[in-house]
Design an enzyme around this catalytic site. Structure first.
Site, PDB file in Angstrom:
ATOM      1  N   HIS A  11       0.850  -1.194   0.000  1.00 55.54           N
ATOM      2  CA  HIS A  11       0.000   0.000   0.000  1.00 55.54           C
ATOM      3  C   HIS A  11       0.884   1.242   0.000  1.00 55.54           C
ATOM      4  O   HIS A  11       2.030   1.204   0.462  1.00 55.54           O
ATOM      5  CB  HIS A  11      -0.895   0.017   1.235  1.00 55.54           C
ATOM      6  N   GLU A  13       0.898   3.881   1.843  1.00 55.63           N
ATOM      7  CA  GLU A  13       1.373   4.285   3.167  1.00 55.63           C
ATOM      8  C   GLU A  13       2.547   3.427   3.616  1.00 55.63           C
ATOM      9  O   GLU A  13       3.533   3.945   4.160  1.00 55.63           O
ATOM     10  CB  GLU A  13       0.240   4.178   4.207  1.00 55.63           C
ATOM     11  N   CYS A  41      -6.128   1.745   5.804  1.00 61.58           N
ATOM     12  CA  CYS A  41      -6.655   0.457   6.242  1.00 61.58           C
ATOM     13  C   CYS A  41      -6.013   0.093   7.582  1.00 61.58           C
ATOM     14  O   CYS A  41      -5.051   0.735   8.011  1.00 61.58           O
ATOM     15  CB  CYS A  41      -6.363  -0.612   5.191  1.00 61.58           C
ATOM     16  N   CYS A  44      -2.164  -0.397   7.371  1.00 60.02           N
ATOM     17  CA  CYS A  44      -1.433   0.858   7.221  1.00 60.02           C
ATOM     18  C   CYS A  44      -1.505   1.690   8.495  1.00 60.02           C
ATOM     19  O   CYS A  44      -0.513   2.291   8.905  1.00 60.02           O
ATOM     20  CB  CYS A  44      -1.967   1.644   6.031  1.00 60.02           C
TER      21      CYS A  44
END
Length: 116
Positions: A11, A13, A41, A44
């Site tokens: 992801h 992040e 999420c 993250c």
């Protein structure tokens, strides 16, 4: 990067945290802020919390990701566990021009992530 690298942990992040830690040669980013087009999420958010980033600014709520097909687990965990409230991290939904920019980024990229 998730789809490109066939890596469910890639992801934005997570990648930003990895890059910052390598660049600064440290695991704690307590003088750093992170900006995300969508509310992070749970994975993250955990990485943001563990890296001790001082401030999170996000554009759209996790429910926007759910609306395009992401698993509702994302929003449920954030809302039910109270992880935001338990964190010492400053968390802010972007407003003004920042919110507009985040929403534009989310709108332009969401088609890449439609789940079937």
């Amino acid at each position: 990067m998730v789809l490109r690298n066939t890596d469910p942990t890639a992801h934005a992040e997570i990648n930003a945290i990895r890059e910052a830690c390598q660049k600064l040669n440290q695991i704690y980013l307590d003088d750093c802020e992170i900006y995300a087009s969508c509310e992070p999420c749970p994975m993250c958010f955990g990485a943001i919390h563990l890296s001790k980033i001082k401030r999170l600014v996000y554009g759209v709520k996790a429910e926007a990701a759910v609306a395009i097909g992401f698993n509702p687990f994302i929003a449920d965990v954030l809302r039910v566990t109270g992880c935001y409230q338990k964190s010492k991290l400053e968390i802010k939904k972007a407003d003004g021009a920042g919110a507009f920019l985040a929403e534009q980024v989310f709108e332009k990229t969401k088609g890449k992530f439609l789940m079937s």
